[in-house]
Enzyme design. Structure first.
Site, PDB file in Angstrom:
ATOM      1  N   GLU A 270      32.944  49.396  38.194  1.00  0.00           N
ATOM      2  CA  GLU A 270      33.057  50.071  39.197  1.00  0.00           C
ATOM      3  C   GLU A 270      34.041  50.397  39.505  1.00  0.00           C
ATOM      4  OE1 GLU A 270      30.431  48.756  42.991  1.00  0.00           O
ATOM      5  OE2 GLU A 270      30.573  47.315  41.748  1.00  0.00           O
TER       6      GLU A 270
ATOM      7  N   TYR B  67      33.694  36.498  42.848  1.00  0.00           N
ATOM      8  CA  TYR B  67      32.953  37.703  44.077  1.00  0.00           C
ATOM      9  C   TYR B  67      32.669  37.322  45.858  1.00  0.00           C
ATOM     10  CZ  TYR B  67      29.719  41.616  45.118  1.00  0.00           C
ATOM     11  OH  TYR B  67      29.301  43.547  45.261  1.00  0.00           O
TER      12      TYR B  67
END
Length: 768
Positions: free
Chosen positions: A9, A316
């Protein structure tokens, strides 16, 4: 044989991953989402099983073209957006746009951006999970239907440009109803007694009155008034009763009746989830949820650490799991043993295993440092202050979670004096344990008691008698709102920051002393939605919808079936609201009267926020700002009297011409007898227009409030400059005027407006 392509991303991830994969792979970024529903239409075909009509996001055309070209050269394309539902949706959209070019498309996921994690993900590549994509698609379509269909009703009845959201509106309801509860609250008077006592050995200590002998309690109740039914915890309800209690204990000794001592252990908390990180960052370092998540994103994607290169510092950050990988637990245990010794290790010497909530998806680990050996101090010089503070918080919480419990010696002393029973509590730390690395907050200081024994008489140094009033439930802080949303099952960890920032940006709530208070606009929006969309605004329904989205993600429920069930109730409710939602654009009525004409004032909602306006408009143009007191009563703010500079005589009526300022900032001339006289003229610089030689340059301002200077003969002459003009030709070029500029480097100075000419000089008195 061609290279494989990894698509992530973020460009920051590209740099981090390239560092340890080298030239074996091509790595490119989608720069977030590349396709979405259209911005100007609803983009959902409700008659065709709610089929979304996706389009490439404006400005992402080149990104898509580059990804397609790279995919055509690759043997295998590995889609590596974040490991959650939104990441799965991004991967699906990329796959849809490159599938005609790519030979093979696979999905990979990693919880941390390390060589080991990425290589393991490549070895375990799999297909895109259609159920996760369906769950995210259902959420997107649900939110689009709610936003696009309800918001126009609010534009029509309240104010244009505001919005309703499926989850944000429920969060707003929590804040509004807490405020309603506070306003309805009736405070009860009560009195507290606290004694400062001294034993034979220091230090002095404090004891509080906790109980009154039953016979005397009845006397105090009679003094308080039999009709008074306050909360049971109130022992002394008014000053008369407080004076009676003070008199009853006058001259009576304080005698120790009981001493209880015990040892207590305090275990460390588990490592952070998204919710607990946002709460703790707000409480300990004052970060908003949005600030916390944006900072955590950078720590996850990678930071340039000098000779180490670009390195990811945390795992994360969108997770509701407290699970820790075995190797991470072992690394933390080894670190604790080496730095603090075996006494500080968790029981068994193998670290701690935490159990999460049954509702947790547990797809990821908890938020932790990627490498516990990289201490906050090791990387401080490479981090911004925000990054360092957040990394220090995450690192400390993780290491503390794998340490031994702290141990305390607790003492509770009961004393008697007259008809009252008093208690004093003390705490003394015996062993720091995990507190060696995660110290207690400032309000958790130790309070040791002196050695005391039963029957001992202690000396009264001071008696503190204080009148108090019961308090309503406090307003939500960011931390307590996030906790409430999580406990009620509203939204998901990744959405809390967006929910909170949205209701602030829409001016539905404001922060007062770090607590959320609804604005009048927020109250109206909540009221309209609560009255006409009862089910949608129900906390239980919103939580149930989140549960159903989880079922879609698990493959237990089809997303179209979920949408049809939602629409069956939503569509008729929407139709009824369109007929019955009463407009409030005229303003909210108040009991405050206009000081200029005596008519009632109303609360109106403008571009710059809420204000009071006279119902006598347009005959009376009175407006003013306002605040509300603790009871919600409007307090109009007195407007400072405008003092206008007189600059001449009105050519129409002979009145004074005064200098005024427009709403967008530019100055102009106006007759002081307005509105009886409508004379007005722009503010002149007295510099002739260099283009037409007919007009004069006058001051104007753009819609966004930027001042500029243009010819008063517009539109026949379109000459304009951004800076104050000076009637002096440039000595270096043919420009007939100069301008007064202001820069950081030179401050205010004279410059040529011709961009090809660099003439400048200092500002002198004549120019000013």
């Amino acid at each position: 044989m061609g290279k494989d392509l990894i698509i992530v991303e973020s460009p920051a991830k590209v740099k981090t991953i390239k560092k340890f994969l080298g030239s074996k792979y091509m790595v490119q970024a989608s720069v977030g989402h590349i396709r979405d529903l259209p911005t100007r239409t609803i983009g959902v075909d409700e008659s065709n099983d709610f089929a979304p009509q996706y389009e490439i996001i404006k400005g992402k055309e080149k990104v898509v073209k580059d990804l397609q070209e790279a995919a055509a050269k690759a043997d295998t394309v590995f889609l590596a957006p974040d490991p959650d539902r939104e990441g799965e949706a991004i991967a699906w959209h990329i796959a849809e746009l490159i599938k005609s070019k790519a030979r093979d498309i696979k999905r990979i996921q990693f919880n941390e951006i390390t060589a080991r994690a990425v290589k393991a993900a490549l070895e375990n590549a799999h297909d895109i999970n259609p159920h996760l994509f369906d769950a995210q698609q259902a959420r997107r379509v649900l939110d689009r239907l709610v936003g696009y269909k309800i918001s126009p009703l609010l534009w029509k009845t309240v104010k244009r440009g505001i919005s309703a959201g499926r989850v944000q509106s429920v969060a707003l309801r929590l804040i509004v109803e807490r405020e309603e509860e506070r306003l309805a609250f009736v405070p009860e008077e009560y009195w507290t007694f606290r004694a400062v006592l001294a034993a034979a050995v220091p230090p002095p200590f404090k004891a509080e009155l906790v109980k009154i002998e039953s016979g005397f309690a009845k006397t105090l109740k009679a003094l308080s008034g039999e009709e008074k039914n306050g909360p049971k915890k109130i022992l002394i309800a008014n000053k008369t009763a407080a004076d009676a209690m003070e008199q009853a204990m006058a001259g009576q000794p304080f005698v120790v009746s009981q001493v209880e001592e015990k040892e207590r252990s305090r275990n460390p908390q588990p490592p952070f989830t998204t919710s607990t990180l946002q709460q703790t960052a707000n409480q300990r370092i004052g970060f908003t949820s949005k600030r916390t998540m944006s900072t955590a994103q950078r720590l996850y994607e990678g930071i340039e650490l000098g000779v180490r290169g670009t390195t990811a510092l945390i795992t994360y950050m969108r997770t509701d799991s407290v699970r820790i990988a075995d190797e991470a637990r072992k690394a933390a245990t080894d670190y604790v043993r080496e730095r603090f010794g075996e006494a500080f290790m968790a029981p068994g010497g193998k670290g701690r295993v935490f159990k999460g909530k049954t509702s947790a998806q547990d797809a990821h680990e908890a938020i932790r440092p990627v490498d516990v050996a990289l201490t906050p101090q090791d990387v401080k010089e490479f981090l911004t202050p925000d990054q360092f503070r957040l990394y220090n918080l995450i690192w400390s919480r993780f290491v503390a979670s794998q340490m031994a419990a702290a141990r305390f010696h607790d003492t509770t002393v009961t004393l008697t004096c007259g008809p009252g029973q008093w208690k004093a509590k003390g705490e003394r730390q015996l062993f720091a344990g995990f507190l060696a690395i995660m110290p207690k907050s400032a309000d958790e200081e130790d309070s040791a008691l002196p050695p005391l024994k039963e029957g001992e008489v202690v000396t009264l140094q001071k008696l503190e008698k204080e009148q108090k009033f019961t308090q309503p439930a406090p307003r939500y802080t960011e931390a307590s709102l996030v906790r409430e949303l999580e406990e009620l099952g509203i939204g998901r960890p990744s959405t809390y920051a967006t929910i909170i920032s949205t209701i602030q940006e829409r001016e539905y709530v404001r922060l007062e002393d770090k607590h959320f208070a609804p604005t009048d606009l927020g109250n109206i929006v909540c009221s309209q939605l609560r009255d006409h969309f009862t089910k949608l605004m129900d906390v239980g329904f919103t939580a149930e919808m989140e549960s159903n989205l989880d079922k879609v993600a698990d493959g237990e429920l089809g997303w179209v079936a979920l949408m049809k069930d939602f629409a069956a109730d939503f569509d008729p409710t929407l139709q009824a609201a369109a007929k019955n939602m009463a407009p409030v654009k005229g303003g909210l009525t108040t009991d405050v009267m206009c000081p200029e004409c005596g008519k009632p004032l109303v609360v109106k909602f403008g571009k710059s926020g809420e204000f009071l306006a006279c119902t006598g408009y347009p005959d009376c143009r009175y407006t003013t700002n306002f605040t509300r007191d603790e009871k919600g009563q409007i307090q109009a703010q007195e407007r400072p009297k405008e003092e206008h500079q007189k600059v001449g005589e009105c050519p129409k009526c002979g009145g004074d011409v005064i200098l005024k300022q427009s709403r967008t900032g530019s100055r102009f001339l106006s007759c002081s007898n307005y509105p009886k006289c409508d004379y007005a003229a722009p503010y002149s610089t007295k510099v002739p227009c260099p283009k037409c030689d007919k007009g004069v340059l006058v001051e104007k301002s753009s819609k966004r409030g930027k001042i500029f200077y243009s010819c008063d003969q517009y539109p026949s002459c379109d000459f304009a400059v951004w800076d104050w003009p000076v009637a002096e030709p440039c000595p270096q070029c043919e420009s007939p005027i100069l301008v007064v500029k202001s820069t950081r480097a030179k401050g205010r100075h004279i410059a040529c407006p011709n961009p090809k000419c660099r003439y400048t000089r200092e500002l002198n008195e004549q120019d000013a």
